[in-house]
Motif scaffolding. Sequence first.
Motif, PDB file in Angstrom:
ATOM      1  N   GLY A  87      16.441   0.072   7.632  1.00 55.24           N
ATOM      2  CA  GLY A  87      17.361   1.175   7.590  1.00 55.24           C
ATOM      3  C   GLY A  87      18.827   0.123   7.689  1.00 55.24           C
ATOM      4  O   GLY A  87      19.073  -0.772   7.291  1.00 55.24           O
ATOM      5  N   GLY A  88      19.761   1.621   7.201  1.00 53.41           N
ATOM      6  CA  GLY A  88      21.388   1.271   6.924  1.00 53.41           C
ATOM      7  C   GLY A  88      21.815   1.871   6.696  1.00 53.41           C
ATOM      8  O   GLY A  88      21.668   3.105   7.244  1.00 53.41           O
ATOM      9  N   ARG A 103       0.584  -1.227   0.210  1.00 54.19           N
ATOM     10  CA  ARG A 103       0.155   0.123  -0.142  1.00 54.19           C
ATOM     11  C   ARG A 103       1.099   0.920   0.258  1.00 54.19           C
ATOM     12  O   ARG A 103       0.198   2.356  -0.551  1.00 54.19           O
ATOM     13  CB  ARG A 103      -0.623  -0.303   0.877  1.00 54.19           C
ATOM     14  CG  ARG A 103      -2.152  -1.267   1.511  1.00 54.19           C
ATOM     15  CD  ARG A 103      -2.575  -1.056   2.390  1.00 54.19           C
ATOM     16  NE  ARG A 103      -3.468  -0.071   2.294  1.00 54.19           N
ATOM     17  CZ  ARG A 103      -4.587   0.387   3.359  1.00 54.19           C
ATOM     18  NH1 ARG A 103      -3.787  -0.158   4.711  1.00 54.19           N
ATOM     19  NH2 ARG A 103      -4.217   1.627   3.536  1.00 54.19           N
ATOM     20  N   GLY A 104       1.802   1.300   0.254  1.00 54.80           N
ATOM     21  CA  GLY A 104       3.056   2.257   0.042  1.00 54.80           C
ATOM     22  C   GLY A 104       4.053   1.512   0.440  1.00 54.80           C
ATOM     23  O   GLY A 104       4.341   0.888   0.905  1.00 54.80           O
ATOM     24  N   MET A 105       5.571   2.012  -0.527  1.00 58.09           N
ATOM     25  CA  MET A 105       6.804   1.842   0.317  1.00 58.09           C
ATOM     26  C   MET A 105       7.506   3.184   0.053  1.00 58.09           C
ATOM     27  O   MET A 105       7.672   3.519  -1.288  1.00 58.09           O
ATOM     28  CB  MET A 105       6.881   0.985  -0.463  1.00 58.09           C
ATOM     29  CG  MET A 105       8.207   0.658  -0.429  1.00 58.09           C
ATOM     30  SD  MET A 105       9.328  -0.990  -1.355  1.00 58.09           S
ATOM     31  CE  MET A 105       8.017  -2.695  -0.919  1.00 58.09           C
ATOM     32  N   ALA A 106       8.845   3.924   0.662  1.00 56.40           N
ATOM     33  CA  ALA A 106       9.205   4.437   0.448  1.00 56.40           C
ATOM     34  C   ALA A 106      10.883   4.312   1.090  1.00 56.40           C
ATOM     35  O   ALA A 106      11.082   3.617   2.419  1.00 56.40           O
ATOM     36  CB  ALA A 106       8.886   5.671   0.734  1.00 56.40           C
ATOM     37  N   ARG A 164      16.459   5.127   5.600  1.00 51.59           N
ATOM     38  CA  ARG A 164      15.835   4.355   6.121  1.00 51.59           C
ATOM     39  C   ARG A 164      13.955   4.347   5.201  1.00 51.59           C
ATOM     40  O   ARG A 164      13.989   5.305   3.887  1.00 51.59           O
ATOM     41  CB  ARG A 164      15.027   5.731   7.210  1.00 51.59           C
ATOM     42  CG  ARG A 164      15.666   5.779   8.491  1.00 51.59           C
ATOM     43  CD  ARG A 164      16.039   4.710   9.333  1.00 51.59           C
ATOM     44  NE  ARG A 164      17.039   4.963  10.149  1.00 51.59           N
ATOM     45  CZ  ARG A 164      18.076   4.446  10.905  1.00 51.59           C
ATOM     46  NH1 ARG A 164      18.754   3.708   9.445  1.00 51.59           N
ATOM     47  NH2 ARG A 164      19.034   4.398  11.564  1.00 51.59           N
ATOM     48  N   GLY A 165      13.971   3.278   5.458  1.00 47.69           N
ATOM     49  CA  GLY A 165      12.680   2.814   4.389  1.00 47.69           C
ATOM     50  C   GLY A 165      11.413   1.877   5.552  1.00 47.69           C
ATOM     51  O   GLY A 165      11.226   2.380   6.641  1.00 47.69           O
ATOM     52  N   GLU A 177      15.226  12.218  10.907  1.00 44.55           N
ATOM     53  CA  GLU A 177      13.853  12.792  10.095  1.00 44.55           C
ATOM     54  C   GLU A 177      14.188  12.012   8.405  1.00 44.55           C
ATOM     55  O   GLU A 177      13.757  11.725   8.412  1.00 44.55           O
ATOM     56  CB  GLU A 177      15.145  13.726   9.181  1.00 44.55           C
ATOM     57  CG  GLU A 177      15.994  14.790  10.472  1.00 44.55           C
ATOM     58  CD  GLU A 177      16.590  16.118  10.581  1.00 44.55           C
ATOM     59  OE1 GLU A 177      16.861  15.988   9.142  1.00 44.55           O
ATOM     60  OE2 GLU A 177      16.604  17.132  11.070  1.00 44.55           O
ATOM     61  N   PRO A 178      14.565  10.713   8.280  1.00 43.81           N
ATOM     62  CA  PRO A 178      14.697  10.411   7.051  1.00 43.81           C
ATOM     63  C   PRO A 178      13.658   9.042   6.809  1.00 43.81           C
ATOM     64  O   PRO A 178      12.964   9.166   6.426  1.00 43.81           O
ATOM     65  CB  PRO A 178      15.811   9.201   6.256  1.00 43.81           C
ATOM     66  CG  PRO A 178      16.653  10.213   6.913  1.00 43.81           C
ATOM     67  CD  PRO A 178      16.019  11.045   8.427  1.00 43.81           C
TER      68      PRO A 178
END
Lengths: 368, 385
Positions: B368-369, B234-237, B375-376, B254-255
Motif C-alpha cells: 500500500g501507499g 493466482r491473483g493481483m489487484a 492498496r494492493g 475500503e480499497p
Amino acid sequence: MTATALPRVAIVSSAQTELRAAWPGLQHVDLISAAVTKALAGSGLRIEDVDFVIDSGSDVLDGRSISNCGFLGALGAHHKEESRVEEDGLWAALYGVTKIASGSADVGLIVAYSKPSESDLAAFYWTQAEPFYARPVGLDHRAAAGFHAQAYLNADGPAPEAFATVVARNWARAAANPSVDVEGASAPSGDGVPMSRPVDGAVAVVIATEQVARRVTPDPVWITGMGTAMDQHTFARRERGSLPACRAAARMAYRRAGVHDPTRVSLVETGADSAVGELMVLEALGLADTGRAVELYNGGTHIAVNPSGGSLPADPVMATGLVRLGEASLQLAGRVPHGPDGASTAIVHGAGGIGMQNHCVFTLEVDR
Amino acid sequence: MNNVAIVGTGQTHHARRRTDVSTAGLVREAVVRALDDAQLTFDDIDSVVVASGPVLFAAVNQPEKWLVDVCGARMKPVVRVTSGGGTGLAGALAGMNQIAGGFAERVLVVAYDKLSEGALQYSISSLYDPFWGREFAVGIMGFAAAYWRARMDTLGHTEEAAAMVAVKNHANALRNPYAHVKKPVTVEDVLASKPLAWPIKLLDVPPISDGACAVVLASEPAARSITDRPAWIRGMAYYCEADNGPDRSMIQSEPLAIAAQRVYQKAGITNPLRQVDVVEVQEPYTCFELSYYEGLGLCRPGGAAELIASGATSMDGDIPVNPSGGCMGANPIGATALIRLAEAARQVTGKAGDYQVAGAETALVQAGGGWANLRGVAVVGADKN
C-alpha cells in the motif's frame, strides 16, 4: 517476443480540454475532470462502467509527490484500480490496452494532463539527466535538439529552412483546430532549432473490449499494433540526426499490426519536442527516406501529417502522445472537421526524455 | 486470463546508506541477482517495468531513462510505474498485464529507492493538497497516528498490541540475510521508545533504507521452460480510494477490502486463515499490520489485537506474517512492496532459507501507499488456479 496479434481493443471515445498557454483559473483537478466528463458524455458509458484508470502526469511538473493521489476523484478512480505511469500518456494507453487484452477488464479510462504554466519546464528536463556527468554540463532537451539538428542537416539533409516549413505548416493547422488556442502566440523563429510550445491541458481516452465497443459506438477505432523502445541514456553515445529507438518501436507495432508498407497509412500524428525531432520521427516511422521527410509537407504525399497541428504548436508535456491518440481516433471516426476525408488507418507517436530517448508507436484502423 | 508466474527474484543487501553504489549500481545489483536466480540473461527479457517512489525521494526525474542501461533494456520497452509506497506491486501488476495481454513473454520488474539521497519526510509531505493539506500534515506520520488512535478508541486496541508487531517482525528479520536492521526488541522497549506522534513511537516505525528488488515474470510456456518450480500469480489487484483522510473510515481500509475480495475470488479463496500458509505485508507502522489482518480477512473486524496476542502470526504460528521481518528489517520504500511479492514467491518455491515456512504452498501479499488510500493484494501459489 511473441508476434501474435493482440485481441481487439478499441478506442470508443476521447476528449480534451482546449490546449492553451495557461489555464490560470483552473486547477489540475478541474482540467482532468473536464476531459473525463467530456469523454464519457455521449459515449454510452458511465463512470460506473469503467473498470480501471491509468493516468499519466509528472510529480515534478505538478510540484507534488504521488500527485495522482490528489487527483483520484477528478480521474473518476474512486474504488477502482488505478496506476500512474510516469511517462508520456501514450504509455498509459499501452498499459490500459494490455489490461483489457489480458481479459481482466472490459473498459478502461486513460487520462493525461499537464500544467507547465505553473512549473519550471527547464528543470523538468534537466533533472532527467544523469546527475554525475551529464547534468553538470547543462545537457537538456534544447541542447539535445540542437545536436540532433546539426547532425541531421549535415548528413545529406535538407536546407535549414526545412524546420521553418514544418513549423509554419503545423502552426497553420493548429490555428484551424478548435482544440488548440494559438491566439496571441507566435511560432518560433530565428536561428535556433524550433522547439515545441508548452501548453496546459488534459485529455481522456476511453478504451474497451470489442464486445463493449460494438455495443456503444457505431465507429470504434481499433488499436491494431503497439510498440515501444528506449534508447541508451548517454546522449553522447546515441546516434544523432536519427532515432533508432523510434525505428524499433515502429517495427514492433507494425509487426503486431501486420503492416508491411507504412507509407499506405492515411494519417500520422507525432509527438516530437522540436521541428528536427518531428522530421526524424517521420523517417523512423518509415514514412520518408532519410533526410527527406520535409517533402511530406510539400504536397508530395497522400499521407496527412499532423492534421491537428501536432505537438509543435501545442505540447502538453506528459500528455502529448495521448492527445495524438485522441486526435487520430477522432479523425478516423470522422468526428472532427480537420481530419482527412476517408481516412481508414493512422500511426500515432509519443516520446519522452532528453533528445527523445523513449518512443511509443500505435497503429489504428476503422472499419470502412 | 493467461497464467503468469514469478520465475526469478533478487534483492540487494539493504542498508541505511549504500554509499558504495549509485542508484544505478543499486538497481544493477538486484537485477543481476534476479536474472541469476532465473538463470536467464538480459537477452531473454522482452520488456522492463521500473517502479520507484516519488521522484523527489532521490531528485532524478524520470529515473528509468537513466537506469535503462543497467537494466540491459536498450531498445526494449521500458516504462516507469509509480504509485506511492506500494509502487513495487503496482509495477508487478503492470508487468503481469503485459504478459497476460500478449505484449511480452518475459518481463523484468525492478523496484528501488535510495532514501539516503533525498529529504524523505519533506518529499512525502508534498503529497498533500498545496492549499488545504500541507499546513496540517507532516509526512505520513500524523495521519497514521490519527488512524491508530481511532482504532484504539473504537476497538479498544492497545499500544501493547502494536508493539507485539514490532517484536515479531524484528525477531524474524534476524534470520533474513538481506535485512538491514537486525536487532531484537521487547514490548517494553517499544513502549519506552521515544514518542514521535503519539501513539506512534520510534520502535513502531520501520527503518529508512537504500535498497532494490527485481522480479522476473513469465508467461506459462516461458515459465515451464525456465523452471520446474514457478511461483504462480493466482491473483493481483491494486485499488484506490479518492476521499481525503477526514472523509474516510479510520477503522477499515475500503480499497484493501475491495482488492482482497477481488483477488480471493480469482484465486478461489474463501477462508484465507485456512487456505493461506504465509503472509507478507507492507507495514509502514506497526498499527497498520494489525488493520491489515482485518482487511485481509485473517480475523474478524476488530480482532487483530487478539490475533497477534495469540501468536498465530508468529513464525511458529498457524499463519506466519512477515517471516522475512517485513519493513522492520528493511524499508527501501519504492522496493518494499516488490520485496513482499518476492518473499512470497520464495516461500512457495521453498527458497526462503532460514525463514522458510515448512510446506508453504499459498502465500498472501499486501502492499500500500499514498496517504493510506492505495492498496494492493496478491496471492502467489506453488500451483496455478
